[in-house]
Scaffold this motif. Sequence first.
Motif, short mmCIF file in Angstrom:
data_model
loop_
_atom_site.label_atom_id
_atom_site.label_comp_id
_atom_site.label_asym_id
_atom_site.label_seq_id
_atom_site.Cartn_x
_atom_site.Cartn_y
_atom_site.Cartn_z
N ALA A 27 8.80 33.52 9.29
CA ALA A 27 9.90 33.53 10.25
C ALA A 27 9.42 33.08 11.63
CB ALA A 27 10.51 34.92 10.34
N VAL A 28 10.33 32.48 12.38
CA VAL A 28 10.05 32.10 13.75
C VAL A 28 10.61 33.18 14.69
CG1 VAL A 28 12.18 30.74 14.05
CG2 VAL A 28 10.16 30.24 15.46
N TYR A 29 9.91 33.47 15.75
CA TYR A 29 10.38 34.34 16.81
C TYR A 29 9.58 34.03 18.06
CZ TYR A 29 6.50 37.09 14.80
OH TYR A 29 5.29 37.49 14.28
N SER A 30 9.96 34.63 19.16
CA SER A 30 9.25 34.47 20.42
C SER A 30 8.96 35.85 20.98
CB SER A 30 10.08 33.63 21.40
OG SER A 30 10.28 32.32 20.91
N GLY A 31 8.60 35.94 22.26
CA GLY A 31 8.38 37.28 22.80
C GLY A 31 7.69 37.30 24.14
N HIS A 32 7.78 38.47 24.75
CA HIS A 32 7.01 38.78 25.96
C HIS A 32 5.72 39.48 25.52
CE1 HIS A 32 10.85 38.18 28.09
NE2 HIS A 32 10.11 38.00 29.17
N GLN A 33 4.59 38.96 25.96
CA GLN A 33 3.30 39.56 25.65
C GLN A 33 2.66 40.04 26.94
OE1 GLN A 33 1.14 36.66 23.17
NE2 GLN A 33 2.16 37.54 21.40
N PHE A 34 2.38 41.35 26.98
CA PHE A 34 1.86 41.99 28.19
C PHE A 34 2.75 41.69 29.40
CE2 PHE A 34 -1.70 41.85 25.30
CZ PHE A 34 -2.27 43.11 25.44
N GLY A 35 4.07 41.68 29.14
CA GLY A 35 5.04 41.51 30.20
C GLY A 35 5.30 40.09 30.62
N VAL A 36 4.65 39.12 29.98
CA VAL A 36 4.77 37.71 30.35
C VAL A 36 5.42 36.95 29.19
CG1 VAL A 36 3.52 35.62 31.00
CG2 VAL A 36 2.73 37.85 31.82
N TRP A 37 6.40 36.10 29.52
CA TRP A 37 7.05 35.32 28.48
C TRP A 37 6.04 34.39 27.83
CZ3 TRP A 37 10.63 35.43 25.18
CH2 TRP A 37 11.12 34.28 24.56
N ALA A 38 5.92 34.49 26.52
CA ALA A 38 4.90 33.72 25.78
C ALA A 38 5.49 32.56 25.01
CB ALA A 38 4.16 34.66 24.82
N GLY A 39 6.81 32.44 24.99
CA GLY A 39 7.44 31.34 24.26
C GLY A 39 7.41 31.57 22.76
#
Length: 498
Positions: free
Chosen positions: A85-97
Amino acid sequence: MASANDTIGTAITSDDLPFFNSFAELPPAFYTRLMPTPLPAPYFVAASAKAAQLVGLNADDLANDDFVALFTGNKVPPRAKPLSAVYSGHQFGVWAGQLGDGRAILLGELKGPSGPMELQLKGAGMTPYSRMGDGRAVLRSSIREFLCSEAMAALGVPTTRGLIITGSEQGVIRETVESAAVVTRMAPSFVRFGSFEHWFYRDKPEQLRTLADYVIQTFYPELAGDPNPYKALLTEVTRRTAHLMAHWQAVGFMHGVMNTDNMSILGLTLDYGPFGFMEAFDSGHICNHTDQQGRYSYANQPQIGHWNCFALGQALLPLIGSVDDTEEALEIYRPEFGQRMDALLHAKLGLATVQEDDSGLFDAMFKLMQDSHVDFTQFFRQLGNLRVDDAAADTVIRDLFIDRGAFDAWALTYRTRLRLENSHDGERKASMDRTNPKYVLRNYLAQVAIEKAQQKDFSEVSRLLAVLEKPFDEQPGNEHYAALPPDWASHLEVSCSS
């Protein structure tokens, strides 16, 4: 609902498994269909009988070559529809795409007595979302995830499950060369907060709605008739997340990487990487040495859970329709966390009633624990042995504290509180022992099992699993699994590398 064994009969092979895949019915933009990458000469490491029961399987069958091949990714049953599956996210509070399943491949779902469960191979090879990774998992991290998944389930904490670990001699480069492994994990769904963020930040409202409708229809059908089902979805996910955070705090569990791509839309503990259980109590403890700023410390987990819900709310805003409705859905977090945490603390202290000054008793207790860095699990377990009218019997629990006088002062207040509700020692201890575990997955216990497994001795993985499946029982003969960590354990570090 039929299980695999009910559907097939007793003579079961991996080719017979009645896989289906509701996620695969979504449009192709949501995933990539692909096959796992085989590993050479796979072997069986361990399996969970309790997890196997959830999908109608027998754990003894999982050790045979046919199932080892299946759960390594070396063969795929005819009815499986493997995908990542594809997803995105914030990692350590920073948008990671864009992120996505970089080393996880979903085989499909099996029906069990409690409903369908997705079976996902973690470490089954590269996917289009692997970025710079190799798509593999190592034996070390696979054992940790498998054991902790099952330990958390036994503690009553909502979690994904660990079905089976298989291994291979193929080398995988991390800080050193390690052996490859695949852990099969299960959950009703692996959809994440980041799954919704992916479409919001790409300005794809149609796909956002499609995903939300799928989640509601499949996992929250009771919300479908709500005047604003998307607001109702955010409200329910926020409530579940608040409760999950309270459960983590109550057992001293630290996730270590609470990124939005690691947050379950079902309120489950998802993605066991650099986790840890609190030992010497320090509210600021950071279990992930990669987290140098302490964003995901023990004390910060509740507020980060709230922050992540806000990130989900932002992603759902186009569907909910207004900022006010979105904020109203999110307002449930603080009261729900507070109420659940309060209820869990009352249970942990064996308090059957609620009194006005109880929060002061709890605050003083945590300060006392902080000042002496008392072992979290041992303190609460030993607290059940306290007698209302016999302070002389406090020797064992007093010895956990550096400042025994400070403990005596707190215990006096606690005893007064117990007398207020006419607490009975025996009944209270029985109740507290059902709430406060004796056994948790301490890092050093996992490390001992890992080191033996790296020498092809998997017996300690199975023994430790058996202990962790009954965390509240006394288990005569296994007391050493409840011992304080040895000196060498102070050098153990866990990070995002796995």
